[in-house]
Write an enzyme that holds these catalytic residues in place. Sequence first.
Site, PDB file in Angstrom:
ATOM      1  N   GLU A   1     -22.186   9.808  32.605  1.00  0.00           N
ATOM      2  CA  GLU A   1     -21.612   8.301  32.686  1.00  0.00           C
ATOM      3  C   GLU A   1     -21.632   7.942  34.196  1.00  0.00           C
ATOM      4  OE1 GLU A   1     -17.856   7.359  30.938  1.00  0.00           O
ATOM      5  OE2 GLU A   1     -18.476   8.392  29.092  1.00  0.00           O
TER       6      GLU A   1
ATOM      7  N   LYS B   1       5.664   1.978  19.627  1.00  0.00           N
ATOM      8  CA  LYS B   1       6.104   0.729  19.211  1.00  0.00           C
ATOM      9  C   LYS B   1       5.363   0.185  17.912  1.00  0.00           C
ATOM     10  CE  LYS B   1       3.329  -2.284  22.500  1.00  0.00           C
ATOM     11  NZ  LYS B   1       3.715  -3.258  23.600  1.00  0.00           N
TER      12      LYS B   1
ATOM     13  N   GLY C   1       0.246   8.317  22.517  1.00  0.00           N
ATOM     14  CA  GLY C   1      -1.342   8.474  22.934  1.00  0.00           C
ATOM     15  C   GLY C   1      -1.466  10.089  23.287  1.00  0.00           C
ATOM     16  N   VAL C   2      -2.654  10.091  23.783  1.00  0.00           N
ATOM     17  CA  VAL C   2      -2.788  11.695  24.174  1.00  0.00           C
ATOM     18  C   VAL C   2      -1.834  12.156  25.008  1.00  0.00           C
ATOM     19  CG1 VAL C   2      -4.709  10.953  25.866  1.00  0.00           C
ATOM     20  CG2 VAL C   2      -4.536  13.507  24.959  1.00  0.00           C
ATOM     21  N   ALA C   3      -1.522  11.273  26.144  1.00  0.00           N
ATOM     22  CA  ALA C   3      -0.555  11.766  27.295  1.00  0.00           C
ATOM     23  C   ALA C   3       0.870  12.130  26.658  1.00  0.00           C
ATOM     24  CB  ALA C   3      -0.449  11.004  28.206  1.00  0.00           C
TER      25      ALA C   3
ATOM     26  N   HIS D   1     -14.664  -3.017  32.627  1.00  0.00           N
ATOM     27  CA  HIS D   1     -15.629  -2.283  32.052  1.00  0.00           C
ATOM     28  C   HIS D   1     -17.176  -3.415  31.898  1.00  0.00           C
ATOM     29  CE1 HIS D   1     -18.257   0.062  29.249  1.00  0.00           C
ATOM     30  NE2 HIS D   1     -17.222   1.123  29.726  1.00  0.00           N
TER      31      HIS D   1
ATOM     32  N   ASN E   1      -4.574   3.056  23.228  1.00  0.00           N
ATOM     33  CA  ASN E   1      -5.954   3.072  23.804  1.00  0.00           C
ATOM     34  C   ASN E   1      -6.626   4.519  23.602  1.00  0.00           C
ATOM     35  OD1 ASN E   1      -6.037   0.451  24.650  1.00  0.00           O
ATOM     36  ND2 ASN E   1      -5.540   1.285  26.944  1.00  0.00           N
ATOM     37  N   THR E   2      -5.907   5.453  23.453  1.00  0.00           N
ATOM     38  CA  THR E   2      -6.431   6.797  23.243  1.00  0.00           C
ATOM     39  C   THR E   2      -7.529   7.034  22.092  1.00  0.00           C
ATOM     40  OG1 THR E   2      -4.632   7.952  24.183  1.00  0.00           O
ATOM     41  CG2 THR E   2      -6.062   9.131  22.831  1.00  0.00           C
TER      42      THR E   2
ATOM     43  N   HIS F   1     -10.110  -3.073  31.501  1.00  0.00           N
ATOM     44  CA  HIS F   1     -10.265  -1.746  30.763  1.00  0.00           C
ATOM     45  C   HIS F   1      -9.465  -0.941  30.991  1.00  0.00           C
ATOM     46  CE1 HIS F   1     -12.514   1.267  28.651  1.00  0.00           C
ATOM     47  NE2 HIS F   1     -12.620   2.048  29.802  1.00  0.00           N
TER      48      HIS F   1
ATOM     49  N   ARG G   1     -11.895   4.416  39.142  1.00  0.00           N
ATOM     50  CA  ARG G   1     -11.973   5.613  38.311  1.00  0.00           C
ATOM     51  C   ARG G   1     -13.297   5.912  37.659  1.00  0.00           C
ATOM     52  NH1 ARG G   1     -11.733   6.462  32.404  1.00  0.00           N
ATOM     53  NH2 ARG G   1     -11.752   4.117  32.391  1.00  0.00           N
TER      54      ARG G   1
ATOM     55  N   GLY H   1     -16.522   7.263  25.151  1.00  0.00           N
ATOM     56  CA  GLY H   1     -17.436   8.053  25.880  1.00  0.00           C
ATOM     57  C   GLY H   1     -17.187   9.620  25.952  1.00  0.00           C
ATOM     58  N   GLY H   2     -15.802  10.032  26.354  1.00  0.00           N
ATOM     59  CA  GLY H   2     -15.678  11.345  26.203  1.00  0.00           C
ATOM     60  C   GLY H   2     -14.618  11.711  27.236  1.00  0.00           C
TER      61      GLY H   2
ATOM     62  N   ARG I   1     -18.817   1.442  38.005  1.00  0.00           N
ATOM     63  CA  ARG I   1     -18.409   0.553  36.922  1.00  0.00           C
ATOM     64  C   ARG I   1     -18.274  -0.903  37.848  1.00  0.00           C
ATOM     65  NH1 ARG I   1     -14.394   3.174  32.515  1.00  0.00           N
ATOM     66  NH2 ARG I   1     -16.061   4.497  32.067  1.00  0.00           N
TER      67      ARG I   1
HETATM   68  P1  FAD Z   1      -2.141   5.203  25.246  1.00  0.00           P
HETATM   69  O1  FAD Z   1      -3.127   6.208  24.463  1.00  0.00           O
HETATM   70  O2  FAD Z   1      -2.577   3.833  25.441  1.00  0.00           O
HETATM   71  O3  FAD Z   1      -0.779   5.194  24.368  1.00  0.00           O
HETATM   72  C1  FAD Z   1       0.305   4.321  24.604  1.00  0.00           C
HETATM   73  C2  FAD Z   1       1.404   4.628  23.705  1.00  0.00           C
HETATM   74  O4  FAD Z   1       2.582   4.033  24.042  1.00  0.00           O
HETATM   75  C3  FAD Z   1       1.089   3.993  22.298  1.00  0.00           C
HETATM   76  O5  FAD Z   1       1.621   5.011  21.469  1.00  0.00           O
HETATM   77  C4  FAD Z   1       1.911   2.782  22.591  1.00  0.00           C
HETATM   78  O6  FAD Z   1       2.532   2.432  21.184  1.00  0.00           O
HETATM   79  C5  FAD Z   1       3.099   3.212  23.219  1.00  0.00           C
HETATM   80  N1  FAD Z   1       4.096   2.094  23.766  1.00  0.00           N
HETATM   81  C6  FAD Z   1       3.395   1.248  24.740  1.00  0.00           C
HETATM   82  N2  FAD Z   1       4.629   0.401  24.992  1.00  0.00           N
HETATM   83  C7  FAD Z   1       5.956   0.904  24.122  1.00  0.00           C
HETATM   84  C8  FAD Z   1       6.808   0.441  24.229  1.00  0.00           C
HETATM   85  N3  FAD Z   1       7.532  -0.609  24.575  1.00  0.00           N
HETATM   86  N4  FAD Z   1       8.007   1.160  23.233  1.00  0.00           N
HETATM   87  C9  FAD Z   1       7.300   2.134  22.556  1.00  0.00           C
HETATM   88  N5  FAD Z   1       5.915   2.685  22.433  1.00  0.00           N
HETATM   89  C10 FAD Z   1       5.406   2.055  23.440  1.00  0.00           C
HETATM   90  N6  FAD Z   1     -10.957   7.305  29.051  1.00  0.00           N
HETATM   91  C11 FAD Z   1     -11.796   8.302  29.061  1.00  0.00           C
HETATM   92  O7  FAD Z   1     -11.437   9.351  29.785  1.00  0.00           O
HETATM   93  N7  FAD Z   1     -12.762   8.473  28.321  1.00  0.00           N
HETATM   94  C12 FAD Z   1     -13.280   7.501  27.371  1.00  0.00           C
HETATM   95  O8  FAD Z   1     -14.067   7.710  26.562  1.00  0.00           O
HETATM   96  C13 FAD Z   1     -12.436   6.274  27.421  1.00  0.00           C
HETATM   97  N8  FAD Z   1     -12.827   5.367  26.350  1.00  0.00           N
HETATM   98  C14 FAD Z   1     -12.115   4.082  26.389  1.00  0.00           C
HETATM   99  C15 FAD Z   1     -12.493   3.202  25.297  1.00  0.00           C
HETATM  100  C16 FAD Z   1     -11.612   2.100  25.346  1.00  0.00           C
HETATM  101  C17 FAD Z   1     -11.782   1.280  24.200  1.00  0.00           C
HETATM  102  C18 FAD Z   1     -10.417   2.173  26.038  1.00  0.00           C
HETATM  103  C19 FAD Z   1      -9.449   0.826  25.580  1.00  0.00           C
HETATM  104  C20 FAD Z   1      -9.860   3.165  27.076  1.00  0.00           C
HETATM  105  C21 FAD Z   1     -10.736   4.092  27.063  1.00  0.00           C
HETATM  106  N9  FAD Z   1     -10.625   5.064  27.987  1.00  0.00           N
HETATM  107  C22 FAD Z   1     -11.240   6.295  28.235  1.00  0.00           C
HETATM  108  C23 FAD Z   1      -9.363   5.142  28.937  1.00  0.00           C
HETATM  109  C24 FAD Z   1      -8.371   6.011  28.084  1.00  0.00           C
HETATM  110  O9  FAD Z   1      -8.502   5.915  26.843  1.00  0.00           O
HETATM  111  C25 FAD Z   1      -6.785   5.857  28.393  1.00  0.00           C
HETATM  112  O10 FAD Z   1      -6.640   5.652  29.595  1.00  0.00           O
HETATM  113  C26 FAD Z   1      -5.847   6.690  27.693  1.00  0.00           C
HETATM  114  O11 FAD Z   1      -6.250   6.997  26.254  1.00  0.00           O
HETATM  115  C27 FAD Z   1      -4.491   6.435  27.876  1.00  0.00           C
HETATM  116  O12 FAD Z   1      -3.815   7.290  27.051  1.00  0.00           O
HETATM  117  P2  FAD Z   1      -2.107   7.138  27.390  1.00  0.00           P
HETATM  118  O13 FAD Z   1      -1.669   8.312  26.468  1.00  0.00           O
HETATM  119  O14 FAD Z   1      -1.876   7.123  28.659  1.00  0.00           O
HETATM  120  O15 FAD Z   1      -1.840   5.729  26.670  1.00  0.00           O
HETATM  121  C1  SIN Z   2     -16.513   4.306  27.695  1.00  0.00           C
HETATM  122  O1  SIN Z   2     -16.845   4.936  26.972  1.00  0.00           O
HETATM  123  O2  SIN Z   2     -17.771   3.633  28.505  1.00  0.00           O
HETATM  124  C2  SIN Z   2     -15.238   4.330  28.561  1.00  0.00           C
HETATM  125  C3  SIN Z   2     -15.181   5.518  29.228  1.00  0.00           C
HETATM  126  C4  SIN Z   2     -13.996   5.518  30.129  1.00  0.00           C
HETATM  127  O3  SIN Z   2     -13.515   4.407  30.090  1.00  0.00           O
HETATM  128  O4  SIN Z   2     -13.767   6.516  30.861  1.00  0.00           O
END
Ligand code: FAD
Ligand code: SIN
Length: 538
Positions: free
Chosen positions: A131, A53, A32-34, A247, A60-61, A354, A389, A66-67, A293
């Site tokens: 928001e 995986k 994901g983004v992180a 959410h 989730n990214t 969420h 959050r 929203g943004g 929220r």
């Molecule tokens: P993720 O993006 O979830 O990535 C996790 C990664 O880990 C994936 O690639 C997955 O395959 C991998 N992984 C997991 N377990 C394993 C394993 N056992 N082995 C190998 N790989 C594994 N936040 C905001 O700030 N603004 C928003 O607008 C917003 N909108 C959202 C909308 C939705 C529908 C959702 C669900 C969340 C939203 N959030 C938002 C929250 C935000 O998107 C997430 O908190 C953020 O993207 C998490 O990023 P991440 O890189 O930590 O994890």
């Molecule tokens: C949303 O777009 O409502 C999600 C935003 C977030 O979880 O930060």
Amino acid sequence: MERISELRRYLVSLNTRHLPHIDTDVLVIGSGVAGLLSAVEAARGGRVLIVSKDKLGESNTMHAQGGIAAVFDTSDSFEEHIKDTLEAGQGLCNPKVVEEVIREGPRRIRWLMELGTSFDHEDGHLALTREGGHSHARVIHGKGDSTGMVVEEALLEIVKRNSRISTLDHSFAIDLLAVEGACRGALLWHRHKGKIVVWAKETILATGGCGQLYRETTNSPVATGDGIAMAYRVGAVLEDLEFVQFHPTTLYIAGAARALISEAVRGEGGILRNKKGERFMQRYHPMAELAPRDIVSRSVLHEMRSTDYTHVYLDVRHIPRERLIVRFPKIWSICASFHIDISREMIPVRPSAHYMIGGIKVGGRAHTNIRHLYACGEAASTGLHGANRLGSNSLLECLVYGHRAGREAAAGLKKTKSRAHAYPMEIELEVEKLKGLDLEDIRESLKSLMWRDVGVERDREHLKDAGEKLAQWSEYVLSKEFHSPQGWELQNMLTLAKLITLSALEREETRGVHYRSDFTSRDDTHWKRHITLQNARP
Ligand code: FAD
Ligand code: SIN
């Protein structure tokens, strides 16, 4: 700190002499983004392997709508964003972290833009929306309501072009490998190649959250909390697990996946109405639809109960059709696919799980208490969010802490010039034989239990009941050895469900997203502190 000693250290048997090996400088688990951002930074110091995986983009990214919250408007200020974040966090934010992340945010976003990420503009400026809980319009977005996809795709492109970074998709990380208290990589399972050992000098966990623990969730199917459970098994400290954010507005159509209806829709004027068509949020909070929220989620549940109905409605019929199509193309088309024209009909919505606010405890440099192991993104607990959050503060945190984790891993490499070592390891588990276990049935029961008893509203009786059921299921699920991700995911989900339930039972007060109907007030005398957990037998 609570120490619990019931977990075995590894989920599977392994003998490193008989398994294929990969050596890398930095292993990043999660794309994901992180994870992607940390990989780009870490690659400044050496070779990086990203594993995921599912396919690389699934996360989730990718679904974020929203943004990203950051101060770009001249009428806004860092001080006000900091104040809003601290207020939402209800006494449990780390003020230093809040200040640093908010001040660094715009720099990270500009960096993304320089590398080709395109956010929406209006009148020659970045378009900003509001928001819940934000006192200013400060949420930037991409392709209307597809912000996550825009950022994820841009980072995937950057990663593809970087010759120091390689990727391995459909590779499930089962467990972290630790030697003498230091992380040395991970054991993976690739869908065609089977088990693989990755030896790494530095490892970054960016595995995201755990919304899939709940029957109702906005989260991607990959969000089963594997990284948090894995970190717990290796002895990492976890904190704030009771703070699960719900959410308020998820599309509710029986039989359909629960798609998010972004808070930004309320930011642009969307109104919540009950079954009778009455607007209700102004009765619960002065900020009405843009209240934090947790308040909106509980108010929605209250209205559902008092009208004896399965959902409420989000009404955007007063917003011009053209505006809806341009501003929310994704939501427009999801609703249209269920024959709902949102310019004419109200959207049926209700709350769902969420976001995991807590997670693997990290310090300001994204390091965990395990040497050579870092965590970032939703899997980590940095101290930014406290007990609640603010919308769009998560992607912001992913950008800042993803960058830090990568930078620190690269710095760590400088200290050790040698290649990653291979360590002989032989783990032979004494396990019970698998007999007639229906994993899907247990998984669905777990999700229903968590939704019913460890959901938006909690009390001692239900939490205790949930804890007992989870302990009972764990007895026969955690004592087995599985040979595919379905089983390992279930073991991780059970582990985390138990830890969330335990933390929720312990916190006898209401604070932020943790609402106890038997302790309805905030109790600073006893609970202005974090609940941390550590496996006593790593
Ligand atoms: P993720 O993006 O979830 O990535 C996790 C990664 O880990 C994936 O690639 C997955 O395959 C991998 N992984 C997991 N377990 C394993 C394993 N056992 N082995 C190998 N790989 C594994 N936040 C905001 O700030 N603004 C928003 O607008 C917003 N909108 C959202 C909308 C939705 C529908 C959702 C669900 C969340 C939203 N959030 C938002 C929250 C935000 O998107 C997430 O908190 C953020 O993207 C998490 O990023 P991440 O890189 O930590 O994890
Ligand atoms: C949303 O777009 O409502 C999600 C935003 C977030 O979880 O930060």
